[in-house]
Design a protein around this motif. Sequence first.
Motif, PDB file in Angstrom:
ATOM      1  N   MET A   1      61.771  53.291  47.162  1.00 50.52           N
ATOM      2  CA  MET A   1      60.636  52.420  47.338  1.00 50.52           C
ATOM      3  C   MET A   1      60.548  51.492  46.127  1.00 50.52           C
ATOM      4  N   LEU A   2      60.248  50.261  46.393  1.00 49.28           N
ATOM      5  CA  LEU A   2      60.118  49.253  45.353  1.00 49.28           C
ATOM      6  C   LEU A   2      58.800  48.531  45.531  1.00 49.28           C
ATOM      7  N   ARG A   3      58.024  48.418  44.454  1.00 47.21           N
ATOM      8  CA  ARG A   3      56.765  47.668  44.498  1.00 47.21           C
ATOM      9  C   ARG A   3      56.936  46.388  43.698  1.00 47.21           C
ATOM     10  N   THR A   4      56.609  45.274  44.341  1.00 47.86           N
ATOM     11  CA  THR A   4      56.673  43.977  43.684  1.00 47.86           C
ATOM     12  C   THR A   4      55.684  43.029  44.339  1.00 47.86           C
ATOM     13  N   THR A   5      55.181  42.086  43.556  1.00 48.82           N
ATOM     14  CA  THR A   5      54.271  41.081  44.101  1.00 48.82           C
ATOM     15  C   THR A   5      55.050  39.920  44.715  1.00 48.82           C
ATOM     16  N   ARG A   6      56.351  39.892  44.506  1.00 44.57           N
ATOM     17  CA  ARG A   6      57.195  38.806  45.023  1.00 44.57           C
ATOM     18  C   ARG A   6      58.222  39.370  45.998  1.00 44.57           C
ATOM     19  N   GLY A  25      55.096  47.513  53.368  1.00 49.81           N
ATOM     20  CA  GLY A  25      53.701  47.387  52.976  1.00 49.81           C
ATOM     21  C   GLY A  25      53.497  46.017  52.375  1.00 49.81           C
ATOM     22  N   PRO A  26      52.260  45.662  51.986  1.00 51.71           N
ATOM     23  CA  PRO A  26      52.002  44.332  51.452  1.00 51.71           C
ATOM     24  C   PRO A  26      52.822  44.004  50.199  1.00 51.71           C
ATOM     25  N   GLU A  27      53.063  44.980  49.367  1.00 47.64           N
ATOM     26  CA  GLU A  27      53.843  44.773  48.150  1.00 47.64           C
ATOM     27  C   GLU A  27      54.911  45.851  47.996  1.00 47.64           C
ATOM     28  N   THR A  28      55.384  46.394  49.116  1.00 48.33           N
ATOM     29  CA  THR A  28      56.313  47.518  49.080  1.00 48.33           C
ATOM     30  C   THR A  28      57.540  47.238  49.928  1.00 48.33           C
ATOM     31  N   LEU A  29      58.705  47.510  49.340  1.00 51.35           N
ATOM     32  CA  LEU A  29      59.972  47.382  50.046  1.00 51.35           C
ATOM     33  C   LEU A  29      60.675  48.728  50.063  1.00 51.35           C
ATOM     34  N   THR A  30      61.396  49.000  51.127  1.00 50.55           N
ATOM     35  CA  THR A  30      62.303  50.130  51.174  1.00 50.55           C
ATOM     36  C   THR A  30      63.702  49.554  51.076  1.00 50.55           C
ATOM     37  N   VAL A  31      64.466  50.031  50.103  1.00 48.77           N
ATOM     38  CA  VAL A  31      65.792  49.484  49.831  1.00 48.77           C
ATOM     39  C   VAL A  31      66.828  50.579  50.022  1.00 48.77           C
ATOM     40  N   THR A  32      67.889  50.281  50.760  1.00 45.25           N
ATOM     41  CA  THR A  32      68.980  51.230  50.949  1.00 45.25           C
ATOM     42  C   THR A  32      70.305  50.539  50.664  1.00 45.25           C
ATOM     43  N   ILE A  39      69.958  47.889  41.726  1.00 46.90           N
ATOM     44  CA  ILE A  39      68.739  47.238  42.216  1.00 46.90           C
ATOM     45  C   ILE A  39      68.014  46.547  41.060  1.00 46.90           C
ATOM     46  N   THR A  40      67.845  47.245  39.942  1.00 45.19           N
ATOM     47  CA  THR A  40      67.149  46.632  38.804  1.00 45.19           C
ATOM     48  C   THR A  40      67.937  45.449  38.253  1.00 45.19           C
ATOM     49  N   ALA A  41      69.256  45.518  38.276  1.00 44.66           N
ATOM     50  CA  ALA A  41      70.057  44.391  37.807  1.00 44.66           C
ATOM     51  C   ALA A  41      69.873  43.171  38.713  1.00 44.66           C
ATOM     52  N   LEU A  42      69.804  43.394  40.018  1.00 46.28           N
ATOM     53  CA  LEU A  42      69.615  42.289  40.956  1.00 46.28           C
ATOM     54  C   LEU A  42      68.225  41.666  40.840  1.00 46.28           C
ATOM     55  N   LEU A  43      67.261  42.443  40.371  1.00 47.09           N
ATOM     56  CA  LEU A  43      65.889  41.952  40.241  1.00 47.09           C
ATOM     57  C   LEU A  43      65.605  41.336  38.883  1.00 47.09           C
ATOM     58  N   ALA A  44      66.631  41.061  38.093  1.00 42.64           N
ATOM     59  CA  ALA A  44      66.443  40.480  36.766  1.00 42.64           C
ATOM     60  C   ALA A  44      65.596  39.207  36.879  1.00 42.64           C
ATOM     61  N   GLY A  45      64.498  39.170  36.157  1.00 44.93           N
ATOM     62  CA  GLY A  45      63.609  38.017  36.177  1.00 44.93           C
ATOM     63  C   GLY A  45      62.478  38.125  37.183  1.00 44.93           C
ATOM     64  N   LEU A  46      62.566  39.064  38.109  1.00 42.37           N
ATOM     65  CA  LEU A  46      61.486  39.267  39.084  1.00 42.37           C
ATOM     66  C   LEU A  46      60.633  40.451  38.649  1.00 42.37           C
ATOM     67  N   PRO A  47      59.318  40.308  38.715  1.00 46.55           N
ATOM     68  CA  PRO A  47      58.459  41.428  38.312  1.00 46.55           C
ATOM     69  C   PRO A  47      58.428  42.525  39.375  1.00 46.55           C
ATOM     70  N   PHE A  48      58.528  43.773  38.922  1.00 42.82           N
ATOM     71  CA  PHE A  48      58.309  44.905  39.821  1.00 42.82           C
ATOM     72  C   PHE A  48      57.650  46.008  39.021  1.00 42.82           C
ATOM     73  N   SER A  49      56.817  46.784  39.687  1.00 37.35           N
ATOM     74  CA  SER A  49      56.045  47.798  38.978  1.00 37.35           C
ATOM     75  C   SER A  49      56.516  49.219  39.251  1.00 37.35           C
ATOM     76  N   GLU A  50      57.357  49.393  40.257  1.00 35.71           N
ATOM     77  CA  GLU A  50      57.802  50.751  40.574  1.00 35.71           C
ATOM     78  C   GLU A  50      59.120  50.706  41.333  1.00 35.71           C
ATOM     79  N   THR A  52      61.279  53.887  42.998  1.00 34.85           N
ATOM     80  CA  THR A  52      61.297  55.324  43.208  1.00 34.85           C
ATOM     81  C   THR A  52      62.411  55.702  44.167  1.00 34.85           C
ATOM     82  N   ALA A  53      63.209  56.690  43.777  1.00 40.16           N
ATOM     83  CA  ALA A  53      64.252  57.195  44.669  1.00 40.16           C
ATOM     84  C   ALA A  53      63.630  58.166  45.658  1.00 40.16           C
ATOM     85  N   TYR A  54      64.028  58.068  46.904  1.00 39.21           N
ATOM     86  CA  TYR A  54      63.543  58.974  47.937  1.00 39.21           C
ATOM     87  C   TYR A  54      64.639  59.982  48.233  1.00 39.21           C
ATOM     88  N   ARG A  55      64.315  61.220  48.140  1.00 42.30           N
ATOM     89  CA  ARG A  55      65.270  62.276  48.432  1.00 42.30           C
ATOM     90  C   ARG A  55      64.692  63.164  49.529  1.00 42.30           C
TER      91      ARG A  55
END
Length: 78
Positions: A1-6, A25-32, A39-50, A52-55
């Motif tokens: 799960m990824l939380r971002t305003t963008r 969700g409004p500010e939530t993405l599920t990434v697979t 994922i964090t490298a691809l989001l360089a420059g974009l704000p994200f607050s969370e 979380t790995a889902y297991r």
Amino acid sequence: MLRTTRTAEAMAALTAGGATAALTGPETLTVTGLPGERITALLAGLPFSELTAYRVSLEQAYLELTRDGAEYTAARVA
């Protein structure tokens, strides 16, 4: 799960990087398809607050694997 305003920009960056991203969700993405480090490298420059790995739990995995199998079933009464 990824939380971002963008979310739109994050989805575009992740998809271009080979991930599958879905708005859940409004500010939530599920990434697979990619590890968290990528994922964090691809989001360089974009704000994200969370991020979380889902297991899946052992119980969830078992239920998923056996959901179509049934040793005993109830008979239909007319």
